[in-house]
Design a protein around this motif. Structure first.
Motif, PDB file in Angstrom:
ATOM      1  N   LYS A  13       0.830  -1.206   0.000  1.00 14.45           N
ATOM      2  CA  LYS A  13       0.000   0.000   0.000  1.00 14.45           C
ATOM      3  C   LYS A  13       0.864   1.255   0.000  1.00 14.45           C
ATOM      4  O   LYS A  13       0.516   2.242  -0.642  1.00 14.45           O
ATOM      5  CB  LYS A  13      -0.909   0.023   1.226  1.00 14.45           C
ATOM      6  CG  LYS A  13      -2.068  -0.921   1.134  1.00 14.45           C
ATOM      7  CD  LYS A  13      -3.105  -0.809   2.232  1.00 14.45           C
ATOM      8  CE  LYS A  13      -2.722  -0.196   3.511  1.00 14.45           C
ATOM      9  NZ  LYS A  13      -3.745  -0.288   4.549  1.00 14.45           N
ATOM     10  N   TYR A  14       1.976   1.208   0.724  1.00  6.74           N
ATOM     11  CA  TYR A  14       2.837   2.382   0.813  1.00  6.74           C
ATOM     12  C   TYR A  14       3.510   2.680  -0.527  1.00  6.74           C
ATOM     13  O   TYR A  14       3.667   3.834  -0.893  1.00  6.74           O
ATOM     14  CB  TYR A  14       3.887   2.182   1.903  1.00  6.74           C
ATOM     15  CG  TYR A  14       3.279   2.014   3.269  1.00  6.74           C
ATOM     16  CD1 TYR A  14       2.555   3.046   3.855  1.00  6.74           C
ATOM     17  CD2 TYR A  14       3.401   0.823   3.968  1.00  6.74           C
ATOM     18  CE1 TYR A  14       1.975   2.902   5.102  1.00  6.74           C
ATOM     19  CE2 TYR A  14       2.824   0.666   5.221  1.00  6.74           C
ATOM     20  CZ  TYR A  14       2.117   1.711   5.781  1.00  6.74           C
ATOM     21  OH  TYR A  14       1.550   1.563   7.007  1.00  6.74           O
ATOM     22  N   ILE A  15       3.882   1.646  -1.243  1.00  7.15           N
ATOM     23  CA  ILE A  15       4.517   1.832  -2.549  1.00  7.15           C
ATOM     24  C   ILE A  15       3.533   2.486  -3.521  1.00  7.15           C
ATOM     25  O   ILE A  15       3.878   3.430  -4.236  1.00  7.15           O
ATOM     26  CB  ILE A  15       5.036   0.494  -3.106  1.00  7.15           C
ATOM     27  CG1 ILE A  15       6.177  -0.025  -2.216  1.00  7.15           C
ATOM     28  CG2 ILE A  15       5.498   0.646  -4.545  1.00  7.15           C
ATOM     29  CD1 ILE A  15       6.641  -1.410  -2.563  1.00  7.15           C
ATOM     30  N   ILE A  16       2.297   2.010  -3.520  1.00  5.96           N
ATOM     31  CA  ILE A  16       1.276   2.591  -4.400  1.00  5.96           C
ATOM     32  C   ILE A  16       1.011   4.041  -4.013  1.00  5.96           C
ATOM     33  O   ILE A  16       0.883   4.912  -4.876  1.00  5.96           O
ATOM     34  CB  ILE A  16      -0.013   1.753  -4.359  1.00  5.96           C
ATOM     35  CG1 ILE A  16       0.235   0.380  -4.991  1.00  5.96           C
ATOM     36  CG2 ILE A  16      -1.159   2.463  -5.074  1.00  5.96           C
ATOM     37  CD1 ILE A  16      -0.906  -0.585  -4.842  1.00  5.96           C
ATOM     38  N   GLY A  17       0.948   4.319  -2.716  1.00  2.18           N
ATOM     39  CA  GLY A  17       0.728   5.693  -2.248  1.00  2.18           C
ATOM     40  C   GLY A  17       1.845   6.622  -2.676  1.00  2.18           C
ATOM     41  O   GLY A  17       1.608   7.744  -3.109  1.00  2.18           O
ATOM     42  N   ILE A  18       3.097   6.158  -2.558  1.00  8.16           N
ATOM     43  CA  ILE A  18       4.243   6.970  -2.967  1.00  8.16           C
ATOM     44  C   ILE A  18       4.214   7.227  -4.464  1.00  8.16           C
ATOM     45  O   ILE A  18       4.478   8.352  -4.915  1.00  8.16           O
ATOM     46  CB  ILE A  18       5.560   6.290  -2.535  1.00  8.16           C
ATOM     47  CG1 ILE A  18       5.683   6.338  -1.003  1.00  8.16           C
ATOM     48  CG2 ILE A  18       6.763   6.949  -3.192  1.00  8.16           C
ATOM     49  CD1 ILE A  18       6.825   5.513  -0.455  1.00  8.16           C
ATOM     50  N   VAL A  19       3.867   6.208  -5.251  1.00  8.90           N
ATOM     51  CA  VAL A  19       3.797   6.374  -6.708  1.00  8.90           C
ATOM     52  C   VAL A  19       2.711   7.382  -7.078  1.00  8.90           C
ATOM     53  O   VAL A  19       2.918   8.239  -7.946  1.00  8.90           O
ATOM     54  CB  VAL A  19       3.550   5.009  -7.397  1.00  8.90           C
ATOM     55  CG1 VAL A  19       3.199   5.188  -8.861  1.00  8.90           C
ATOM     56  CG2 VAL A  19       4.766   4.117  -7.248  1.00  8.90           C
ATOM     57  N   VAL A  20       1.563   7.315  -6.401  1.00 11.98           N
ATOM     58  CA  VAL A  20       0.473   8.261  -6.691  1.00 11.98           C
ATOM     59  C   VAL A  20       0.898   9.685  -6.348  1.00 11.98           C
ATOM     60  O   VAL A  20       0.673  10.624  -7.126  1.00 11.98           O
ATOM     61  CB  VAL A  20      -0.811   7.862  -5.931  1.00 11.98           C
ATOM     62  CG1 VAL A  20      -1.844   8.971  -5.980  1.00 11.98           C
ATOM     63  CG2 VAL A  20      -1.383   6.582  -6.490  1.00 11.98           C
ATOM     64  N   ILE A  21       1.533   9.875  -5.195  1.00 10.39           N
ATOM     65  CA  ILE A  21       1.979  11.212  -4.796  1.00 10.39           C
ATOM     66  C   ILE A  21       3.025  11.748  -5.768  1.00 10.39           C
ATOM     67  O   ILE A  21       2.976  12.915  -6.167  1.00 10.39           O
ATOM     68  CB  ILE A  21       2.510  11.188  -3.349  1.00 10.39           C
ATOM     69  CG1 ILE A  21       1.349  10.991  -2.388  1.00 10.39           C
ATOM     70  CG2 ILE A  21       3.253  12.473  -3.019  1.00 10.39           C
ATOM     71  CD1 ILE A  21       1.753  10.758  -0.956  1.00 10.39           C
ATOM     72  N   LEU A  22       3.962  10.903  -6.169  1.00 12.58           N
ATOM     73  CA  LEU A  22       4.970  11.338  -7.146  1.00 12.58           C
ATOM     74  C   LEU A  22       4.339  11.704  -8.483  1.00 12.58           C
ATOM     75  O   LEU A  22       4.750  12.676  -9.127  1.00 12.58           O
ATOM     76  CB  LEU A  22       6.030  10.258  -7.330  1.00 12.58           C
ATOM     77  CG  LEU A  22       7.024  10.092  -6.181  1.00 12.58           C
ATOM     78  CD1 LEU A  22       7.936   8.896  -6.450  1.00 12.58           C
ATOM     79  CD2 LEU A  22       7.842  11.342  -5.985  1.00 12.58           C
ATOM     80  N   ALA A  23       3.339  10.943  -8.915  1.00 12.26           N
ATOM     81  CA  ALA A  23       2.652  11.259 -10.170  1.00 12.26           C
ATOM     82  C   ALA A  23       1.939  12.597 -10.084  1.00 12.26           C
ATOM     83  O   ALA A  23       1.979  13.399 -11.022  1.00 12.26           O
ATOM     84  CB  ALA A  23       1.663  10.142 -10.515  1.00 12.26           C
ATOM     85  N   ILE A  24       1.292  12.868  -8.944  1.00  7.82           N
ATOM     86  CA  ILE A  24       0.593  14.141  -8.771  1.00  7.82           C
ATOM     87  C   ILE A  24       1.585  15.300  -8.784  1.00  7.82           C
ATOM     88  O   ILE A  24       1.350  16.328  -9.430  1.00  7.82           O
ATOM     89  CB  ILE A  24      -0.240  14.126  -7.473  1.00  7.82           C
ATOM     90  CG1 ILE A  24      -1.408  13.159  -7.618  1.00  7.82           C
ATOM     91  CG2 ILE A  24      -0.746  15.517  -7.129  1.00  7.82           C
ATOM     92  CD1 ILE A  24      -2.154  12.898  -6.331  1.00  7.82           C
ATOM     93  N   VAL A  25       2.701  15.142  -8.092  1.00  8.40           N
ATOM     94  CA  VAL A  25       3.724  16.196  -8.069  1.00  8.40           C
ATOM     95  C   VAL A  25       4.279  16.421  -9.471  1.00  8.40           C
ATOM     96  O   VAL A  25       4.456  17.561  -9.910  1.00  8.40           O
ATOM     97  CB  VAL A  25       4.843  15.849  -7.071  1.00  8.40           C
ATOM     98  CG1 VAL A  25       6.032  16.770  -7.223  1.00  8.40           C
ATOM     99  CG2 VAL A  25       4.312  15.901  -5.651  1.00  8.40           C
TER     100      VAL A  25
END
Length: 93
Positions: free
Chosen positions: A2-14
Motif C-alpha cells: 500500500k505504501y509503494i502505491i501511495g508513494i507512486v500516486v503522490i509522485l505522479a501528482i507532483v
C-alpha cells in the motif's frame, strides 16, 4: 505494498503539477455560473485536476464502503445458514 502505491500516486501528482505549472503561464478568463475570474491556465488546470482527483476518490470510497457493508451482511448470512445446516444434520441424542 500500500505504501509503494501511495508513494507512486503522490509522485505522479507532483510530476503532473510541476509539468502543468512550468508550461502554462497564459492568463485566461474563466466564466462559471455565478461569476467570472481571471486565472493563469496552469492554476485552472491544477484546480480542475485536484477537483477531479478528490471527486474520483469520493466516488470510489462510496462504492468500496457499499461493497464492504454488503460483504459483512453476506458473511453473517453464511454463518447463520451454516449454523442452521449443522443443527439439521447433527443427530439428536
Amino acid at each position: 505494498m500500500k505504501y509503494i502505491i501511495g508513494i507512486v500516486v503522490i509522485l505522479a501528482i507532483v510530476l503532473v503539477t510541476v509539468t502543468i505549472g512550468a508550461n502554462n503561464d497564459q492568463m485566461i478568463t474563466f466564466n462559471y455560473i455565478v461569476a467570472k475570474n481571471e486565472l493563469r491556465l496552469s492554476t485552472l488546470v491544477a484546480i480542475l485536476f485536484g477537483f477531479g482527483l478528490i471527486l474520483g476518490w469520493l466516488i470510489t470510497g462510496f462504492f468500496y464502503l457499499k461493497l464492504r457493508v454488503k460483504n459483512i451482511a453476506l458473511n453473517h448470512r453464511v454463518k447463520r445458514q451454516a449454523k442452521q445446516i449443522d443443527e439439521l444434520t447433527l443427530p439428536k441424542a
